[in-house]
Design a protein around this motif. Sequence first.
Motif, PDB file in Angstrom:
ATOM      1  N   VAL A  82      24.479  -6.377  -6.197  1.00 21.50           N
ATOM      2  CA  VAL A  82      24.666  -5.527  -5.013  1.00 21.50           C
ATOM      3  C   VAL A  82      23.901  -4.218  -5.149  1.00 21.50           C
ATOM      4  O   VAL A  82      23.158  -3.824  -4.246  1.00 21.50           O
ATOM      5  N   PHE A  83      24.027  -3.555  -6.283  1.00 24.74           N
ATOM      6  CA  PHE A  83      23.412  -2.229  -6.392  1.00 24.74           C
ATOM      7  C   PHE A  83      21.887  -2.309  -6.504  1.00 24.74           C
ATOM      8  O   PHE A  83      21.179  -1.458  -5.992  1.00 24.74           O
ATOM      9  N   ILE A  84      21.384  -3.358  -7.161  1.00 24.41           N
ATOM     10  CA  ILE A  84      19.932  -3.474  -7.278  1.00 24.41           C
ATOM     11  C   ILE A  84      19.329  -3.846  -5.929  1.00 24.41           C
ATOM     12  O   ILE A  84      18.348  -3.273  -5.496  1.00 24.41           O
ATOM     13  N   LYS A  85      19.989  -4.790  -5.227  1.00 20.68           N
ATOM     14  CA  LYS A  85      19.489  -5.153  -3.887  1.00 20.68           C
ATOM     15  C   LYS A  85      19.547  -3.958  -2.959  1.00 20.68           C
ATOM     16  O   LYS A  85      18.699  -3.764  -2.098  1.00 20.68           O
ATOM     17  N   ALA A  86      20.559  -3.150  -3.084  1.00 19.87           N
ATOM     18  CA  ALA A  86      20.738  -2.028  -2.165  1.00 19.87           C
ATOM     19  C   ALA A  86      19.745  -0.908  -2.448  1.00 19.87           C
ATOM     20  O   ALA A  86      19.275  -0.252  -1.525  1.00 19.87           O
ATOM     21  N   GLU A  87      19.434  -0.686  -3.705  1.00 19.61           N
ATOM     22  CA  GLU A  87      18.704   0.531  -4.045  1.00 19.61           C
ATOM     23  C   GLU A  87      17.292   0.317  -4.580  1.00 19.61           C
ATOM     24  O   GLU A  87      16.460   1.199  -4.467  1.00 19.61           O
ATOM     25  N   ASP A  88      17.047  -0.801  -5.227  1.00 24.86           N
ATOM     26  CA  ASP A  88      15.788  -0.909  -5.970  1.00 24.86           C
ATOM     27  C   ASP A  88      15.486  -2.377  -6.204  1.00 24.86           C
ATOM     28  O   ASP A  88      15.631  -2.890  -7.315  1.00 24.86           O
ATOM     29  N   LYS A  89      15.028  -3.046  -5.129  1.00 22.04           N
ATOM     30  CA  LYS A  89      14.859  -4.506  -5.153  1.00 22.04           C
ATOM     31  C   LYS A  89      13.995  -4.998  -6.313  1.00 22.04           C
ATOM     32  O   LYS A  89      14.238  -6.026  -6.890  1.00 22.04           O
ATOM     33  N   ARG A  90      12.939  -4.231  -6.614  1.00 30.18           N
ATOM     34  CA  ARG A  90      12.011  -4.681  -7.654  1.00 30.18           C
ATOM     35  C   ARG A  90      12.312  -4.028  -9.013  1.00 30.18           C
ATOM     36  O   ARG A  90      11.427  -3.883  -9.849  1.00 30.18           O
ATOM     37  N   PHE A  91      13.583  -3.628  -9.213  1.00 30.44           N
ATOM     38  CA  PHE A  91      14.014  -2.929 -10.426  1.00 30.44           C
ATOM     39  C   PHE A  91      13.500  -3.600 -11.709  1.00 30.44           C
ATOM     40  O   PHE A  91      13.013  -2.957 -12.626  1.00 30.44           O
ATOM     41  N   TYR A  92      13.619  -4.952 -11.756  1.00 29.63           N
ATOM     42  CA  TYR A  92      13.270  -5.652 -13.000  1.00 29.63           C
ATOM     43  C   TYR A  92      11.768  -5.793 -13.189  1.00 29.63           C
ATOM     44  O   TYR A  92      11.310  -6.249 -14.222  1.00 29.63           O
ATOM     45  N   PHE A  93      10.985  -5.444 -12.160  1.00 28.98           N
ATOM     46  CA  PHE A  93       9.548  -5.749 -12.236  1.00 28.98           C
ATOM     47  C   PHE A  93       8.664  -4.511 -12.319  1.00 28.98           C
ATOM     48  O   PHE A  93       7.495  -4.618 -12.575  1.00 28.98           O
ATOM     49  N   HIS A  94       9.204  -3.324 -12.082  1.00 29.43           N
ATOM     50  CA  HIS A  94       8.332  -2.143 -12.132  1.00 29.43           C
ATOM     51  C   HIS A  94       8.566  -1.357 -13.415  1.00 29.43           C
ATOM     52  O   HIS A  94       9.468  -1.647 -14.202  1.00 29.43           O
ATOM     53  N   HIS A  95       7.730  -0.362 -13.631  1.00 36.38           N
ATOM     54  CA  HIS A  95       7.844   0.460 -14.833  1.00 36.38           C
ATOM     55  C   HIS A  95       8.355   1.846 -14.478  1.00 36.38           C
ATOM     56  O   HIS A  95       7.881   2.844 -14.974  1.00 36.38           O
ATOM     57  N   GLY A  96       9.242   1.889 -13.546  1.00 33.67           N
ATOM     58  CA  GLY A  96       9.815   3.183 -13.193  1.00 33.67           C
ATOM     59  C   GLY A  96       9.462   3.589 -11.772  1.00 33.67           C
ATOM     60  O   GLY A  96      10.207   4.304 -11.121  1.00 33.67           O
ATOM     61  N   VAL A  97       8.312   3.100 -11.306  1.00 30.56           N
ATOM     62  CA  VAL A  97       7.897   3.486  -9.959  1.00 30.56           C
ATOM     63  C   VAL A  97       7.553   2.231  -9.171  1.00 30.56           C
ATOM     64  O   VAL A  97       6.846   1.359  -9.669  1.00 30.56           O
ATOM     65  N   ASP A  98       8.093   2.130  -7.972  1.00 26.86           N
ATOM     66  CA  ASP A  98       7.804   0.994  -7.102  1.00 26.86           C
ATOM     67  C   ASP A  98       6.782   1.477  -6.069  1.00 26.86           C
ATOM     68  O   ASP A  98       7.150   2.033  -5.028  1.00 26.86           O
ATOM     69  N   TYR A  99       5.485   1.269  -6.421  1.00 28.73           N
ATOM     70  CA  TYR A  99       4.439   1.856  -5.570  1.00 28.73           C
ATOM     71  C   TYR A  99       4.458   1.281  -4.165  1.00 28.73           C
ATOM     72  O   TYR A  99       4.173   1.974  -3.199  1.00 28.73           O
ATOM     73  N   ALA A 100       4.811   0.011  -4.044  1.00 25.23           N
ATOM     74  CA  ALA A 100       4.855  -0.603  -2.716  1.00 25.23           C
ATOM     75  C   ALA A 100       5.897   0.110  -1.854  1.00 25.23           C
ATOM     76  O   ALA A 100       5.616   0.517  -0.717  1.00 25.23           O
ATOM     77  N   ALA A 101       7.102   0.310  -2.436  1.00 28.35           N
ATOM     78  CA  ALA A 101       8.169   0.967  -1.681  1.00 28.35           C
ATOM     79  C   ALA A 101       7.786   2.411  -1.377  1.00 28.35           C
ATOM     80  O   ALA A 101       8.063   2.939  -0.287  1.00 28.35           O
ATOM     81  N   LEU A 102       7.127   3.030  -2.341  1.00 33.30           N
ATOM     82  CA  LEU A 102       6.736   4.430  -2.182  1.00 33.30           C
ATOM     83  C   LEU A 102       5.712   4.575  -1.054  1.00 33.30           C
ATOM     84  O   LEU A 102       5.821   5.465  -0.202  1.00 33.30           O
ATOM     85  N   THR A 103       4.735   3.669  -1.052  1.00 30.81           N
ATOM     86  CA  THR A 103       3.710   3.703  -0.014  1.00 30.81           C
ATOM     87  C   THR A 103       4.341   3.499   1.360  1.00 30.81           C
ATOM     88  O   THR A 103       4.068   4.239   2.305  1.00 30.81           O
ATOM     89  N   SER A 104       5.234   2.528   1.434  1.00 31.54           N
ATOM     90  CA  SER A 104       5.886   2.245   2.717  1.00 31.54           C
ATOM     91  C   SER A 104       6.692   3.462   3.168  1.00 31.54           C
ATOM     92  O   SER A 104       6.669   3.828   4.341  1.00 31.54           O
ATOM     93  N   ALA A 105       7.348   4.108   2.214  1.00 37.92           N
ATOM     94  CA  ALA A 105       8.131   5.294   2.564  1.00 37.92           C
ATOM     95  C   ALA A 105       7.210   6.412   3.037  1.00 37.92           C
ATOM     96  O   ALA A 105       7.526   7.139   3.980  1.00 37.92           O
ATOM     97  N   LEU A 106       6.066   6.514   2.383  1.00 34.81           N
ATOM     98  CA  LEU A 106       5.108   7.555   2.735  1.00 34.81           C
ATOM     99  C   LEU A 106       4.617   7.363   4.169  1.00 34.81           C
ATOM    100  O   LEU A 106       4.559   8.303   4.962  1.00 34.81           O
ATOM    101  N   PHE A 107       4.313   6.085   4.510  1.00 32.93           N
ATOM    102  CA  PHE A 107       3.855   5.802   5.874  1.00 32.93           C
ATOM    103  C   PHE A 107       4.939   6.114   6.888  1.00 32.93           C
ATOM    104  O   PHE A 107       4.678   6.699   7.937  1.00 32.93           O
ATOM    105  N   GLN A 108       6.193   5.738   6.549  1.00 28.03           N
ATOM    106  CA  GLN A 108       7.310   6.061   7.452  1.00 28.03           C
ATOM    107  C   GLN A 108       7.398   7.563   7.623  1.00 28.03           C
ATOM    108  O   GLN A 108       7.640   8.067   8.708  1.00 28.03           O
ATOM    109  N   ASN A 109       7.149   8.263   6.520  1.00 29.48           N
ATOM    110  CA  ASN A 109       7.228   9.714   6.539  1.00 29.48           C
ATOM    111  C   ASN A 109       6.150  10.291   7.446  1.00 29.48           C
ATOM    112  O   ASN A 109       6.416  11.174   8.252  1.00 29.48           O
ATOM    113  N   LEU A 110       4.925   9.735   7.327  1.00 30.20           N
ATOM    114  CA  LEU A 110       3.815  10.203   8.143  1.00 30.20           C
ATOM    115  C   LEU A 110       4.099   9.927   9.599  1.00 30.20           C
ATOM    116  O   LEU A 110       3.721  10.687  10.476  1.00 30.20           O
ATOM    117  N   GLY A 111       4.816   8.813   9.856  1.00 27.16           N
ATOM    118  CA  GLY A 111       5.174   8.451  11.223  1.00 27.16           C
ATOM    119  C   GLY A 111       6.245   9.361  11.790  1.00 27.16           C
ATOM    120  O   GLY A 111       6.763   9.099  12.863  1.00 27.16           O
TER     121      GLY A 111
END
Length: 749
Positions: A82-111
């Motif tokens: 529950v907590f990984i799905k809710a907060e950090d889907k790719r928790f097991y696969f990244h090294h601390g930073v989820d660049y895909a999620a970050l980029t998407s957030a950045l675009f939402q932010n720009l929007g």
Amino acid sequence: MARLKKGRIVLAAALGIIALNVVIHLALLLVPNDPLKILEARPYSQVYYDSNGNLLQVTSLEDGERREKLAKKDISRLVKKVFIKAEDKRFYFHHGVDYAALTSALFQNLGGKQIIRGGSTIPMQIVKIQSKDNSLTFGRKLHDIFYATVIEAKHTKITIFEAYINNLFFGHGATGLASAARTFYGKTADELTERELCCLAVIPRNPTSYDPIKNPENCAQRACELYNKIFHKKLTPAEFAESLPKQIFSYPYEAPHYIRYLRQAQENNSTSSTSITLSINLELEKYAEQLLNDALLQAEGSRISNASLLLIENKTGMPLAWVGSAQFFDDEHNGQIDGVLVKNQPGSSMKPFLYALALETKDENGEPLFTPASILADIPQEFGEEKLYIPSNFNNRYNGPVRLRIALASSLNVPAVHILNTLGVDNYLEKLYELGFESLRKTGKAADLGLALGAGEVTLQELVQAFAVFPRDGLTFNNEQVYEQDTARLICSILSDKGARALGFGYTQTFETSYPSIFKTGTSNQYQNIIALGATKDYTIGVWMGNFDGQTVMGKTGSSLPAWTAKKMLDFLYGEKGPSGDKLKEMQFLEPQNFSKQKICSLSGMRAGPDCTATVYEYCPNDDEYHSQVCTWHKKVDGEIKTLYPSEYQQWARTTKPDIQINYNTAPLYIQTPKNNAVFYYSQLNIEKQAVSVEVFGGAQDTLQVYYDDIFYDEISRPFTFQLPVEKGQHTCTVVCGDETDRIEFIIK
Ligand SMILES: [Zn+2]
């Protein structure tokens, strides 16, 4: 050739990238700041359970938060899901930073959309929680990203998840999932359902707007979305709302004094354990509180305003109930003071320890100085050399000759002081230290002969632990044989003897139990402290009643209430019907091994003769001479039985029992009072009305010649008591009876 070269370049590039990664990884490991380590060092709440697993307390931290630890091994798959799905889907696969999620957030932010937790991974959130910085600047984000990679380099995924789940803030004073589960659902984390977990998972995003109690609709909306997404369901928020918590868990605050005592002791040797199971039994603890409150109601109008109780198990010495005061939050009566640990004068409740020492002290020939049948003189007496000590009994009555058994069970004072005077204060104190009375190292010495009557201050805890040596055959909880086995058994025999108690207490119901039990009570300071100690083979209990602030309120004494409470508690432990069958057999106090029951004269304590008017059976040492001697107090003269008391009882007989006869020939002639070298201070007024009273015991003849300052003064007949006129200066008094003589000197100032 070219292909080969290209292949080499690719290989070199790959190796370069790997090397660079290794270098970066090593560099990250060297970064000294580790936000996760800092979070891990934060204190956790301690969770206390009773011996049956009932929750007693979850302690609050300094900031008032509760933060129970959910250890790695206790984190369920469902919680992770529950907590990984809710907060950090790719928790097991990244090294601390989820660049895909970050980029998407950045675009939402720009929007123009607001960043909420724009693309923050779990390690990034850990950085945020640790720094308590929620600002949304670009620089802040870079900081979080950098330290998230540091965390990833230094720790495993499960350690990172553990730190995360234990530091999330849920509002209502709950930090960490375990505390949230307790605060919102009264459950442990592994007991939470899928829906409850979804509800809790959304709260940390904004503990105010998703507060399930204050904003249930908001919370249900988001939690329902999450639930439907994770579990592929199609619930409506209204349907989901049924799973929201309805009220905040009310945290129990049981055994407050004992847990405070443990925590203070623990400060000195810190333990990392956060879940602690105590020996306390919540049911017994509650019943004890109830009993104390009942007793206080009965004590209304007396000098008693508070009470405490300690019940321990004899096998281990561990407390089953520890009630420091009747009501912890009763400030008017100092409820926070722990009566189990307060030092008070224990009064007569200390006497068994003195008598036990007496029973195993031998004279220079190796014969016992005292046995249960020894006769002690309960008559007005003076003790001590520099400081005169004149004890009197509870009811100011003196009983003449009494057997040791009766003197202890009926709690007579003069015999106790006599015993201490014989054994020596230092010897007794040494024994008391062995018994664990550490408090007496401060006040014991000054109490002097008053120790026999329970002067000197001790705690209820010390009393109860020490009293337990009697049902434990003389063994302390440190496994030291502080009294011989037989001594402990004799004391149990005496303190469970209803008949022997009667002289002091009458035939009272207070100590009546349907199973073998021993009791001893004590009072001090005009009923400011009343103590009862009780024990069976299995348990030892102590009850104190009085007031913490030492005020003396006039009124009735309530002196039997602690004993009543102790007995009720023991009754409760054995159930309504009490023990029976094998259990009851097992509870019998054992017989002393080197003693046998013999028929003795109840007055003289010697072996019963044909003329003794009353006899009893008593434990006598198998090889003791005194008890093999037939009673010399009862004699048949001209067909009539006469009772002849030894001469030391002459004065007592004269004032208390004028009809009894004294056997004057039982002792050599000696001046009983005043003592040799006595000093008198006489008032200058009415000097002619004052006199020195002289008391002479023993002597074979019936007349006595008295010489005052070596000049013949008088000849008197029995009883040998007379008075000398007062005159300042040094004096002598010489008495002559037949061919015996005794002489004293004294000073009148
Ligand atoms: Zn007799």
